[in-house]
Design an enzyme around this catalytic site. Structure first.
Site, PDB file in Angstrom:
ATOM      1  N   ASN A  19      41.875  49.049  46.156  1.00 53.32           N
ATOM      2  CA  ASN A  19      40.729  48.133  46.240  1.00 53.32           C
ATOM      3  C   ASN A  19      40.933  47.274  47.488  1.00 53.32           C
ATOM      4  OD1 ASN A  19      41.889  45.446  45.646  1.00 53.32           O
ATOM      5  ND2 ASN A  19      42.368  46.338  43.647  1.00 53.32           N
ATOM      6  N   ASP A  62      50.620  48.494  38.590  1.00 49.74           N
ATOM      7  CA  ASP A  62      49.366  47.895  38.115  1.00 49.74           C
ATOM      8  C   ASP A  62      49.262  47.858  36.590  1.00 49.74           C
ATOM      9  OD1 ASP A  62      48.113  47.004  40.430  1.00 49.74           O
ATOM     10  OD2 ASP A  62      47.115  48.915  40.817  1.00 49.74           O
ATOM     11  N   ASN A  68      42.664  47.096  31.773  1.00 42.41           N
ATOM     12  CA  ASN A  68      42.234  48.467  32.048  1.00 42.41           C
ATOM     13  C   ASN A  68      42.829  49.511  31.102  1.00 42.41           C
ATOM     14  OD1 ASN A  68      42.537  47.220  35.257  1.00 42.41           O
ATOM     15  ND2 ASN A  68      40.564  47.838  34.424  1.00 42.41           N
ATOM     16  N   ARG A  87      47.089  55.232  39.145  1.00 41.02           N
ATOM     17  CA  ARG A  87      47.082  54.546  37.839  1.00 41.02           C
ATOM     18  C   ARG A  87      46.981  55.510  36.655  1.00 41.02           C
ATOM     19  NH1 ARG A  87      44.124  48.908  37.127  1.00 41.02           N
ATOM     20  NH2 ARG A  87      45.679  48.925  35.457  1.00 41.02           N
ATOM     21  N   ARG A 135      34.229  52.028  39.815  1.00 45.73           N
ATOM     22  CA  ARG A 135      35.335  52.650  39.058  1.00 45.73           C
ATOM     23  C   ARG A 135      34.800  53.519  37.902  1.00 45.73           C
ATOM     24  NH1 ARG A 135      40.485  50.257  39.886  1.00 45.73           N
ATOM     25  NH2 ARG A 135      40.650  49.913  42.129  1.00 45.73           N
ATOM     26  N   HIS A 164      35.410  46.048  39.425  1.00 44.65           N
ATOM     27  CA  HIS A 164      35.343  46.084  37.958  1.00 44.65           C
ATOM     28  C   HIS A 164      34.352  45.010  37.514  1.00 44.65           C
ATOM     29  CE1 HIS A 164      39.663  47.859  37.466  1.00 44.65           C
ATOM     30  NE2 HIS A 164      38.778  48.779  37.095  1.00 44.65           N
ATOM     31  N   ASP A 166      34.614  42.929  35.221  1.00 43.86           N
ATOM     32  CA  ASP A 166      35.250  41.646  34.891  1.00 43.86           C
ATOM     33  C   ASP A 166      35.667  40.837  36.117  1.00 43.86           C
ATOM     34  OD1 ASP A 166      37.607  42.860  35.742  1.00 43.86           O
ATOM     35  OD2 ASP A 166      38.617  42.774  33.795  1.00 43.86           O
ATOM     36  N   ALA A 253      46.727  41.999  44.488  1.00 44.40           N
ATOM     37  CA  ALA A 253      46.438  43.352  43.981  1.00 44.40           C
ATOM     38  C   ALA A 253      44.991  43.456  43.511  1.00 44.40           C
ATOM     39  CB  ALA A 253      47.386  43.693  42.836  1.00 44.40           C
ATOM     40  N   CYS A 259      42.195  40.087  33.972  1.00 47.06           N
ATOM     41  CA  CYS A 259      42.760  41.438  34.142  1.00 47.06           C
ATOM     42  C   CYS A 259      44.147  41.564  33.563  1.00 47.06           C
ATOM     43  CB  CYS A 259      42.930  41.831  35.600  1.00 47.06           C
ATOM     44  SG  CYS A 259      41.565  41.644  36.653  1.00 47.06           S
TER      45      CYS A 259
HETATM   46  N1  ARG Z   1      45.129  46.876  41.486  1.00 51.65           N
HETATM   47  C1  ARG Z   1      44.405  47.067  40.282  1.00 51.65           C
HETATM   48  C2  ARG Z   1      43.321  48.110  40.491  1.00 51.65           C
HETATM   49  O1  ARG Z   1      42.732  48.122  41.543  1.00 51.65           O
HETATM   50  C3  ARG Z   1      43.803  45.770  39.814  1.00 51.65           C
HETATM   51  C4  ARG Z   1      43.100  45.914  38.513  1.00 51.65           C
HETATM   52  C5  ARG Z   1      42.422  44.658  38.059  1.00 51.65           C
HETATM   53  N2  ARG Z   1      41.835  44.843  36.793  1.00 51.65           N
HETATM   54  C6  ARG Z   1      40.637  44.421  36.390  1.00 51.65           C
HETATM   55  N3  ARG Z   1      40.298  44.568  35.159  1.00 51.65           N
HETATM   56  N4  ARG Z   1      39.775  43.895  37.236  1.00 51.65           N
HETATM   57  O2  ARG Z   1      43.052  48.924  39.655  1.00 51.65           O
END
Ligand code: ARG
Length: 264
Positions: A19, A62, A68, A87, A135, A164, A166, A253, A259
């Protein structure tokens, strides 16, 4: 009492880029500080709710972002199927955790990308808000609705910074919410305006970049990284208390308070 899942940041770092927030941050996480920030968040959340922990796994940096892991409700969970190869190995660890805790584990079709509560949020009226475009795949929603039998609404995310749901939207008790307009398509903004009316607070660019929408909501408390004086005042007037928990190392990150937790 709410119940959350968290994962200690023993192996947290930025070592790949999936990201835009991660760009330029490879190898730049201060691990001792990340551990302190996570401990502080854990202390705050566990003072207001119960928290379960999943064992962190080496090589899965992560995994700290438990939001997630899946979408859980009533001892039932739809486990995630991650978009990025980096991931994907997390999924089996989360699935094993849920099975060991007696959850009924559901999987979407193998090809369907779904990143759990990062992209699927229940509001206080039990409606499910689903974000796709970056995503999770739009087709995941039909499968989720079939599995959980919920009223659901699809929102379209446009900007990779708000990858995302959230990161750009947070339902709050009493039919209220906060959101960041620029993350969404015009049609999605209209849908949110229609559904929440005066009860949605649209946040500024600066607040959005501080990840205010990535907030944990417990009772009238809202736990977030940091918010402007204006936003804190607006939320206070609506009956909420903002608790700031600095998670700057995790912002590297692309994640913040919400998250780092999953409501289970
Ligand atoms: N580095 C992780 C990714 O890009 C961060 C995830 C953050 N999670 C979230 N629910 N926004 O997947």
């Amino acid at each position: 009492m709410k119940h959350f899942l968290m994962c200690a940041p023993q192996f947290f770092e930025v070592c790949y880029i999936i990201n835009p927030w991660m760009e330029g941050n490879q190898g730049r996480v201060d691990k001792a500080r990340a551990r302190r920030q996570w401990q502080n968040l854990y202390r705050i959340v566990s003072g207001m709710a119960s928290v379960s922990l999943i064992e962190p796994v080496a090589g899965l940096p992560d995994m700290v972002f438990t939001a997630n892991a899946g979408l859980a409700r009533n001892k039932e969970v739809i486990v995630s199927s991650f978009r990025h190869a980096e991931r994907q190995p997390e999924a089996k660890h989360f699935e094993r955790f849920f099975a060991s805790q007696g959850y009924q584990v559901r999987r979407l079709r193998k090809e369907t990308i779904f990143e759990g509560a990062g992209d699927a949020l229940f509001d206080s009226r039990g409606r499910l808000w689903f974000g796709s475009g970056i995503r999770s795949e739009p087709s995941a929603l039909g499968e989720i609705v079939a599995a959980l039998a919920v009223e659901a609404h699809a929102l379209e995310l446009l900007d990779p910074h708000w990858y995302h749901l959230d990161t750009a939207f947070c339902p709050l008790p009493g039919g209220q919410a906060i959101g960041y307009k620029k993350a969404f398509s015009g049609k999605s903004v209209e849908m949110l305006d229609e559904a929440f009316g005066e009860n949605i607070v649209w946040v500024s660019d600066a607040d959005a970049r501080d990840f205010v929408c990535n907030a944990i909501s417990i009772g009238q408390s809202i736990i977030l990284h940091k918010a402007s004086v204006e936003l804190k005042l607006a939320l206070k007037q609506r009956g909420f208390e903002v608790i700031e928990a600095d998670v700057s190392e995790f912002l590297k990150a692309g994640g913040a308070c919400k998250c780092l937790t999953l409501e289970i």
